[in-house]
Design a protein around this motif. Structure first.
Motif, PDB file in Angstrom:
ATOM      1  N   UNK A 163      22.863 -11.509-113.231  1.00 47.74           N
ATOM      2  CA  UNK A 163      23.799 -12.598-113.557  1.00 47.74           C
ATOM      3  C   UNK A 163      23.294 -13.958-113.100  1.00 47.74           C
ATOM      4  N   UNK A 164      22.103 -13.988-112.460  1.00 40.58           N
ATOM      5  CA  UNK A 164      21.574 -15.253-111.941  1.00 40.58           C
ATOM      6  C   UNK A 164      20.644 -15.901-112.951  1.00 40.58           C
ATOM      7  N   UNK A 165      20.597 -17.197-112.933  1.00 40.27           N
ATOM      8  CA  UNK A 165      19.725 -17.951-113.836  1.00 40.27           C
ATOM      9  C   UNK A 165      18.484 -18.361-113.055  1.00 40.27           C
ATOM     10  N   UNK A 166      17.291 -18.022-113.588  1.00 43.47           N
ATOM     11  CA  UNK A 166      16.057 -18.400-112.926  1.00 43.47           C
ATOM     12  C   UNK A 166      15.654 -19.819-113.320  1.00 43.47           C
ATOM     13  N   UNK A 178      19.614 -17.387 -95.219  1.00 43.35           N
ATOM     14  CA  UNK A 178      19.932 -17.581 -96.635  1.00 43.35           C
ATOM     15  C   UNK A 178      19.244 -16.500 -97.464  1.00 43.35           C
ATOM     16  N   UNK A 179      19.790 -16.255 -98.644  1.00 44.80           N
ATOM     17  CA  UNK A 179      19.182 -15.324 -99.593  1.00 44.80           C
ATOM     18  C   UNK A 179      18.264 -16.104-100.525  1.00 44.80           C
ATOM     19  N   UNK A 180      17.163 -15.491-100.937  1.00 44.06           N
ATOM     20  CA  UNK A 180      16.265 -16.134-101.881  1.00 44.06           C
ATOM     21  C   UNK A 180      16.951 -16.278-103.240  1.00 44.06           C
ATOM     22  N   UNK A 181      16.621 -17.338-103.940  1.00 49.05           N
ATOM     23  CA  UNK A 181      17.122 -17.500-105.305  1.00 49.05           C
ATOM     24  C   UNK A 181      16.370 -16.543-106.231  1.00 49.05           C
ATOM     25  N   UNK A 182      16.859 -16.404-107.448  1.00 46.15           N
ATOM     26  CA  UNK A 182      16.192 -15.540-108.418  1.00 46.15           C
ATOM     27  C   UNK A 182      14.751 -15.989-108.662  1.00 46.15           C
ATOM     28  N   UNK A 183      14.554 -17.303-108.755  1.00 43.53           N
ATOM     29  CA  UNK A 183      13.211 -17.830-108.982  1.00 43.53           C
ATOM     30  C   UNK A 183      12.299 -17.535-107.798  1.00 43.53           C
ATOM     31  N   UNK A 184      12.827 -17.684-106.576  1.00 46.85           N
ATOM     32  CA  UNK A 184      12.035 -17.401-105.382  1.00 46.85           C
ATOM     33  C   UNK A 184      11.657 -15.925-105.310  1.00 46.85           C
ATOM     34  N   UNK A 185      12.604 -15.054-105.658  1.00 45.53           N
ATOM     35  CA  UNK A 185      12.317 -13.616-105.663  1.00 45.53           C
ATOM     36  C   UNK A 185      11.211 -13.306-106.660  1.00 45.53           C
ATOM     37  N   UNK A 186      11.286 -13.913-107.832  1.00 42.87           N
ATOM     38  CA  UNK A 186      10.248 -13.678-108.847  1.00 42.87           C
ATOM     39  C   UNK A 186       8.885 -14.129-108.351  1.00 42.87           C
ATOM     40  N   UNK A 187       8.828 -15.296-107.713  1.00 43.14           N
ATOM     41  CA  UNK A 187       7.557 -15.805-107.203  1.00 43.14           C
ATOM     42  C   UNK A 187       6.980 -14.881-106.122  1.00 43.14           C
TER      43      UNK A 187
END
Length: 228
Positions: free
Chosen positions: A225-228, A78-87
């Motif tokens: 385009x992703x929502x964190x 799976x790909x990390x979500x925007x929030x996971x990438x930020x963390x």
């Protein structure tokens, strides 16, 4: 893809670690794209082992949030979500600043030679860009830096966050192309200066700066385009 080289079949722990390393590399290098199913039976046959060490290796990487188990499907990348990438990038920025302060290893002539070699290869990428080659050079750069970290806990977290970030960053490299090669050259020029001066602390600050640049590119190219 071939069977893992130099696998130590006399040690179950080494077998699991070898498979874990190979699976992480395939995910990070985008050989396994998001949605790819990790089939235990196929991997066991490929590596010449039973399904048990394959299952254990997959279990070990599950905490990185790069794979997940889905009912009726199995384990998939799976790909990390925007929030996971930020963390992950928030953590990487903090870890980088600790590289030169927590028991750093002394820089050796071999480190200097390795840095020079990576810089030459990165400059060649600016002429003939190849995504796979870029990924390999960047990975070896992280190996060089990790080997300068004397604190084992810091090194472990450094590798963990690299593995979490790698596939996301390499998707940017695949989309942007030569731009990331030029950024890598600039990073390696700074690192080679620090290596020559024997300044591990400077390498940490250089990494912090370029990790920040990398995260900005990720936000521009992948997360806009992703929502964190």
């Amino acid at each position: 893809m071939s069977r893992i080289a130099q696998i130590d079949e006399t040690s179950p722990r080494n077998i699991v670690e070898s498979i874990q390393t190979e699976l992480l590399k395939r995910i990070c290098f985008l050989d396994y794209q998001p949605g790819h199913q990790l089939k235990e039976s196929e991997l066991a046959a490929e590596f010449g082992v039973s399904r048990t060490p394959v299952r254990d290796a997959i279990s070990r990487i599950s905490h990185l949030e790069l794979v997940e188990t889905r009912n009726g499907v199995g384990t998939v990348v799976v790909a990390l979500t925007a929030a996971q990438v930020r963390h992950v990038y928030d953590m990487r920025l903090e870890l980088a600043s600790l590289i030169g302060t927590m028991s750093p290893r002394a820089i050796t002539p071999a480190d200097n030679e390795a840095g020079k070699g990576l810089l030459e290869e990165a400059r060649a990428l600016c002429v003939f860009f190849d995504t796979k080659r870029y990924v390999e050079i960047n990975h070896r750069l992280h190996e060089l830096i990790a080997n300068l970290i004397g604190n084992s806990t810091l090194k472990s977290f450094w590798w963990q966050t690299y593995h979490q970030a790698a596939s996301t960053w390499y998707r940017v490299g695949n989309d942007v192309g030569p731009e990331v090669a030029l950024a890598l050259v600039m990073e390696l020029e700074d690192i080679n200066t620090a290596l020559k001066l024997g300044d591990v602390a400077a390498i940490g600050f250089i990494q912090r700066t370029h990790i920040g640049y990398g995260y900005q590119r990720i936000k521009e190219h992948l997360l806009s385009s992703e929502v964190e």
